[in-house]
Design a protein around this motif. Sequence first.
Motif, PDB file in Angstrom:
ATOM      1  N   GLU A 116       6.895 -10.609  -5.349  1.00 46.46           N
ATOM      2  CA  GLU A 116       6.548  -9.343  -4.702  1.00 46.46           C
ATOM      3  C   GLU A 116       6.247  -8.274  -5.742  1.00 46.46           C
ATOM      4  O   GLU A 116       5.261  -7.516  -5.609  1.00 46.46           O
TER       5      GLU A 116
ATOM      6  N   ARG B 172       4.716  -6.543  13.134  1.00 48.31           N
ATOM      7  CA  ARG B 172       5.331  -6.740  11.813  1.00 48.31           C
ATOM      8  C   ARG B 172       4.366  -6.351  10.695  1.00 48.31           C
ATOM      9  O   ARG B 172       4.792  -5.816   9.664  1.00 48.31           O
TER      10      ARG B 172
ATOM     11  N   ARG C 250       5.105   0.325   4.912  1.00 50.10           N
ATOM     12  CA  ARG C 250       6.141   0.337   3.875  1.00 50.10           C
ATOM     13  C   ARG C 250       5.536   0.433   2.482  1.00 50.10           C
ATOM     14  O   ARG C 250       6.121   1.059   1.584  1.00 50.10           O
TER      15      ARG C 250
ATOM     16  N   THR D  98       1.268  -8.620   3.522  1.00 45.83           N
ATOM     17  CA  THR D  98       0.097  -7.845   3.917  1.00 45.83           C
ATOM     18  C   THR D  98      -1.166  -8.440   3.312  1.00 45.83           C
ATOM     19  O   THR D  98      -2.200  -8.567   3.974  1.00 45.83           O
TER      20      THR D  98
ATOM     21  N   PHE E  44       7.372 -10.560   5.708  1.00 47.09           N
ATOM     22  CA  PHE E  44       7.096  -9.171   6.053  1.00 47.09           C
ATOM     23  C   PHE E  44       8.275  -8.272   5.660  1.00 47.09           C
ATOM     24  O   PHE E  44       8.092  -7.134   5.239  1.00 47.09           O
ATOM     25  N   GLN E  45       9.480  -8.804   5.781  1.00 47.86           N
ATOM     26  CA  GLN E  45      10.668  -8.035   5.461  1.00 47.86           C
ATOM     27  C   GLN E  45      10.961  -8.026   3.962  1.00 47.86           C
ATOM     28  O   GLN E  45      11.261  -6.973   3.379  1.00 47.86           O
TER      29      GLN E  45
ATOM     30  N   PRO F  67       6.692  -7.349   1.486  1.00 49.98           N
ATOM     31  CA  PRO F  67       5.657  -6.713   2.307  1.00 49.98           C
ATOM     32  C   PRO F  67       4.273  -6.706   1.655  1.00 49.98           C
ATOM     33  O   PRO F  67       3.268  -6.817   2.351  1.00 49.98           O
TER      34      PRO F  67
ATOM     35  N   ALA G 227       5.087  -3.544   7.773  1.00 47.43           N
ATOM     36  CA  ALA G 227       5.053  -3.901   6.357  1.00 47.43           C
ATOM     37  C   ALA G 227       3.983  -3.096   5.613  1.00 47.43           C
ATOM     38  O   ALA G 227       4.216  -2.625   4.490  1.00 47.43           O
TER      39      ALA G 227
END
Length: 430
Positions: free
Chosen positions: A18, A110, A117, A68, A60-61, A64, A114
């Motif tokens: 990430e 979702r 965020r 995406t 997604f959690q 993100p 995301a």
Amino acid sequence: MKIDKGISLTKVELDRIEANFLAAWTGDNSTPFIVDAPISASLRTRGTAIVRQTNLYTLFQLCPTLATWAVLTPLAIDYGASNKNVYSHISVFTNKNFDDAQAREKLKERFRFAARRIGLPVVGNQPTELFFAPLGPARSQLPDMARAFVGAALHLGPPAVEDTPSARDWQRRAVATRCPNLTRLNATISFDRSAYCARRFEAWRRGNEPLTEAEALLFAAYDQAVIGFGRHRSDLVAPPRLFWNGFTLALEAEPSQSAQSIKLGPFPTQLPGGSQVAIRTPWPEKITWTAGSIAQDIEVAPASDEILVFDADSGVLLTRTALETKVIAVASERQVVIASEQFGVTSFGPSIQSADPGRFIAWTITGDELNFPGRLPPWDHITSRDGALDQCRLDRPRRNAYSFGVGWRVDPQNRSRCRRPNQNSPRTIR
């Protein structure tokens, strides 16, 4: 964490993936369109494998940016090339099933959460506004966009990229006029508040190399478009640039094979390429410029609700912005600011009258605050104790900063938070 095919992932590895995707999107050569981020081939391969073998809603959690990117990437590559079923493309790429309506609604919910965020201001529930607006130009529509931009450049002149609002209007007008039925392309161009598309078109026009593989395809489309018009890249002449020459405003034309002129009075004034022509006072807000078959009004003096910010050393116009702007990001240590009304500066004091009696000028440094007496700001502006001042602040540009909708979008890991101000003290929204 166990995923399919016997492959295991730790939270540490997910965090690292990430972080790498986020760094690629918000680092050097960054773009408002996440699918065009300069992500390495190895990182894309690893990210795709994780997406295909991991619960998407978990990603997604936890990831993100990766999630995406995974939803938007297949639409950028495949939408319109084989079919226009949005969810089938996402399904093939992610190895997930979105056949029933409930699964699709959950995906949109979702995804919206995301995307917001990580700073993408997505809205709505329909694919055009939710998925396609932040997607960037679809590869199947690059030829249409290229013809629109090249056609606009031949008719209006290339975009004035040093002036973001003007460049943003230019790219919207180009697509709306020449591609009115391409809803998806129009949504993307409207989403691009930073005029990134116009700036990269200008990079192509100046002969710069593409930054990514996707941009190489776009630059190739521009090459084909200009050939299709029976013209050459050198025929795309940009409007003259506005400068502060130390005493007055001046215009500088770029070298061109086409004769260029501006109308300062009843007769045209020749504008030799590479040289500056001083603007006589009083400075007009607009001047008509011509180059070959191109005729265009260019903005010069600030309007009543604008300020101009120049680099104090080179004289280059850094930005033309509205008075209500809260933070002005400039790549400069010292600036010259010109406005159509009196103002005060932290380090300089009250502005002074310029060569044009109707305009005021001051010299500033990074970090200064500009105060415009008598302007009653809305609640989310900087306010003085008596509410009688409207202020903005000059800051160095934050790396990875883009203009998205209202305010600035910065690196999500370094976002400052705005609080309701104490009525008895001023504040700055950053």
